[in-house]
Design an enzyme around this catalytic site. Structure first.
Site, mmCIF file in Angstrom:
data_model
loop_
_atom_site.group_PDB
_atom_site.id
_atom_site.type_symbol
_atom_site.label_atom_id
_atom_site.label_comp_id
_atom_site.label_asym_id
_atom_site.label_seq_id
_atom_site.Cartn_x
_atom_site.Cartn_y
_atom_site.Cartn_z
ATOM 1 N N ASP A 67 0.839 -1.194 0.000
ATOM 2 C CA ASP A 67 0.000 0.000 0.000
ATOM 3 C C ASP A 67 0.878 1.250 0.000
ATOM 4 O O ASP A 67 2.063 1.207 0.337
ATOM 5 C CB ASP A 67 -0.919 0.010 1.215
ATOM 6 C CG ASP A 67 -2.029 -1.030 1.096
ATOM 7 O OD1 ASP A 67 -2.307 -1.460 -0.035
ATOM 8 O OD2 ASP A 67 -2.597 -1.416 2.139
ATOM 9 N N TYR B 61 6.291 -9.539 7.346
ATOM 10 C CA TYR B 61 5.858 -8.183 7.666
ATOM 11 C C TYR B 61 6.155 -7.860 9.130
ATOM 12 O O TYR B 61 6.154 -8.744 9.991
ATOM 13 C CB TYR B 61 4.342 -8.031 7.475
ATOM 14 C CG TYR B 61 3.843 -8.209 6.070
ATOM 15 C CD1 TYR B 61 3.649 -7.117 5.230
ATOM 16 C CD2 TYR B 61 3.539 -9.475 5.577
ATOM 17 C CE1 TYR B 61 3.171 -7.280 3.939
ATOM 18 C CE2 TYR B 61 3.066 -9.645 4.287
ATOM 19 C CZ TYR B 61 2.884 -8.548 3.478
ATOM 20 O OH TYR B 61 2.412 -8.715 2.209
ATOM 21 N N TYR C 60 -4.269 -9.894 3.050
ATOM 22 C CA TYR C 60 -4.511 -8.497 3.410
ATOM 23 C C TYR C 60 -4.118 -8.321 4.878
ATOM 24 O O TYR C 60 -4.859 -8.706 5.785
ATOM 25 C CB TYR C 60 -5.975 -8.132 3.192
ATOM 26 C CG TYR C 60 -6.379 -8.068 1.728
ATOM 27 C CD1 TYR C 60 -6.035 -6.974 0.941
ATOM 28 C CD2 TYR C 60 -7.097 -9.106 1.145
ATOM 29 C CE1 TYR C 60 -6.404 -6.910 -0.394
ATOM 30 C CE2 TYR C 60 -7.477 -9.049 -0.191
ATOM 31 C CZ TYR C 60 -7.122 -7.948 -0.951
ATOM 32 O OH TYR C 60 -7.482 -7.886 -2.276
#
Length: 474
Positions: free
Chosen positions: A273, A348, A419
């Site tokens: 993003d 992440y 997501y």
């Protein structure tokens, strides 16, 4: 008596020969376009005109190539007449009557184009010159003739409408592919009814297209900004894009400047993003550089220095983006980047907060060393541009570290395509289970303050061997 077939002096010699002398008349040299077979395309004066125009075109848009491949697009009306004349005049015995007309055209243009361009014609080159000849004098009458002879070939269909093969009246047009389906069925009887004696009223128009094989440069990029999209993007539909304000533009800009590409395509292994940083070794990518003017610097003896200089130019041009491990790939290898996307793993780190105090023991209990299977409905924030689906995803590992009562870090390795933001806060129950579920935050809210991608598991770019270098044609 039969009307003689008008041919230029070249077609009279190459096609008609002595056996067709009584069936033809030779068009004057100054109106050689009045040829029922070649439309004047084979006449030396027209070849000279085309060659000089090609020379001027190449001078205005030069390439550093040493050779070229020639391709010709001939008028459909001319292709039809070639078959009709072959069936209608079997007595023709010219010196090249058995040679396909397109081959004769290419042979006639090669030497002149070589002289004009200074490039060597060959069957193996990364540069192709396409010359398109156009003449629409007979398009309407030819279409009517073929529609009456082969009505089934002109039936309207949904597929033809979708492919744009119909005119404004909803009638299928006479395309080259459709013509090829009918040529073999034109016999002597049908050919005898075709008005082949009609000739063009003007010379053919012609246009050029020089096109080089794409160059594929791969590597990895890191993104350090939380306000930079991967591709050109605007928050509002009516707001103009800011030129150069994307990862793809910052990476491809120096490449275009060095190689003179007319177009680029940036393909990455997934995307982060706009507010997510890409850290670690970087995200794999490949840039397709279309129609490059200059590729000599990418030949094996200069390649390492060129790619090193290109990496340095990209990294110096922006503090927000850096690239590494640049490599030149073949098309076959470059296409592997898009294969097996969901089999890849990504690491992440998320800096999270909770509106309610969270005990460190609760965070520790949420830790996972075995895969956690989740289901994610299409997130609310992307519903306008993504299909409404249930997506099964895997969280392979999950570690937490408390910072204070309301803030904590989460490090997770996930299946590509997960997501992450929605996994953390639950997306109104659309992701189950979510991290919010795991820590029992039913009455409060959990969300991400900052998110970073640390690793994308993929051996990229793959090593090129000598065989792959041969396919690159640079």
């Amino acid at each position: 008596s039969a009307v003689p077939l008008p041919l230029c002096s070249v077609c009279a010699r190459q096609s008609a020969g002595e056996g067709g002398q009584e069936s033809i008349r030779v068009a004057p040299e100054d109106t050689s376009f009045e040829c029922a077979l070649c439309f004047g395309i084979l006449h030396p004066s027209f070849i000279d005109e085309v060659s000089k125009a090609a020379e001027a075109h190449l001078a205005s848009c030069p390439y550093d190539a040493t050779s070229f491949i020639l391709a010709l697009n001939l008028p459909t009306s001319q292709t039809l007449r070639e078959q009709v004349i072959k069936k209608r005049f079997p007595s023709f015995n010219g010196i090249l009557v058995d040679i396909p007309f397109k081959v004769r055209n290419i042979n006639a243009y090669l030497s002149k184009l070589q002289q004009a361009s200074g490039l060597r014609p060959t069957l193996m080159s990364d540069l192709q010159l396409t010359i398109t000849f156009e003449n629409d004098d007979f398009l309407e009458t030819d279409t009517d003739f073929l529609r009456k002879a082969f009505p089934q070939e002109f039936r309207s269909s949904k597929k033809r409408r979708q492919n744009g093969e119909e005119n404004g009246n909803g009638e299928p047009e006479l395309t080259k592919n459709r013509l090829q389906n009918m040529l073999g069925r034109i016999d002597e009887k049908l050919a005898s009814t075709f008005p082949v004696e009609k000739v063009p009223t003007r010379p053919c128009k012609f246009s050029f297209a020089f096109e080089r094989d794409p160059v594929y440069i791969a590597g990895r990029y890191c993104k350090y900004s939380r306000a930079l999209p991967q591709s050109p993007w605007s928050a509002e539909e009516d707001t103009p894009l800011v030129p150069g304000h994307s990862v793809s533009e910052k990476v491809t800009g120096p490449m275009v400047k060095l190689l003179g590409a007319t177009e680029t395509r940036f393909v990455a292994s997934g995307r982060e993003d706009i507010d997510v940083r890409m850290l670690g070794e970087g995200r794999p990518f490949v840039v397709h550089l279309i129609n490059c003017r200059t590729t000599q610097t990418l030949r094996p003896d200069n390649r390492v220095e060129t790619l090193s200089a290109l990496r340095e130019a990209i990294n110096k041009s922006s503090v927000d983006v850096s690239v590494s491990e640049l490599a030149l790939l073949s098309r076959e290898v470059a296409e592997q980047l898009s294969m097996g996307q969901e089999d890849k793993k990504k690491l992440y780190t998320a800096y999270c907060y909770s509106t309610l105090p969270i005990d460190s023991a609760v965070l520790k209990a949420a830790t996972r060393t075995e895969p956690l299977e989740i289901i994610q409905k299409t997130p609310v924030r992307v519903m306008k541009r993504r299909a409404l689906l249930d997506r099964p995803r895997s969280i392979y590992t999950l570690e937490t570290m408390p910072i204070d009562e309301h803030h904590f870090l989460v490090r997770m390795e996930t299946q590509a395509g997960t997501y992450i933001k929605e996994f953390v806060h639950g997306d109104f129950g659309r992701t189950r289970p979510s991290l919010a579920d795991l820590i029992g935050c039913e009455k409060g809210e959990v969300d991400i303050v900052e998110l970073d991608v640390e690793r994308v598991d993929l051996v990229w770019p793959p090593e090129n061997t000598g065989k792959k270098d041969e396919k690159m044609k640079v």
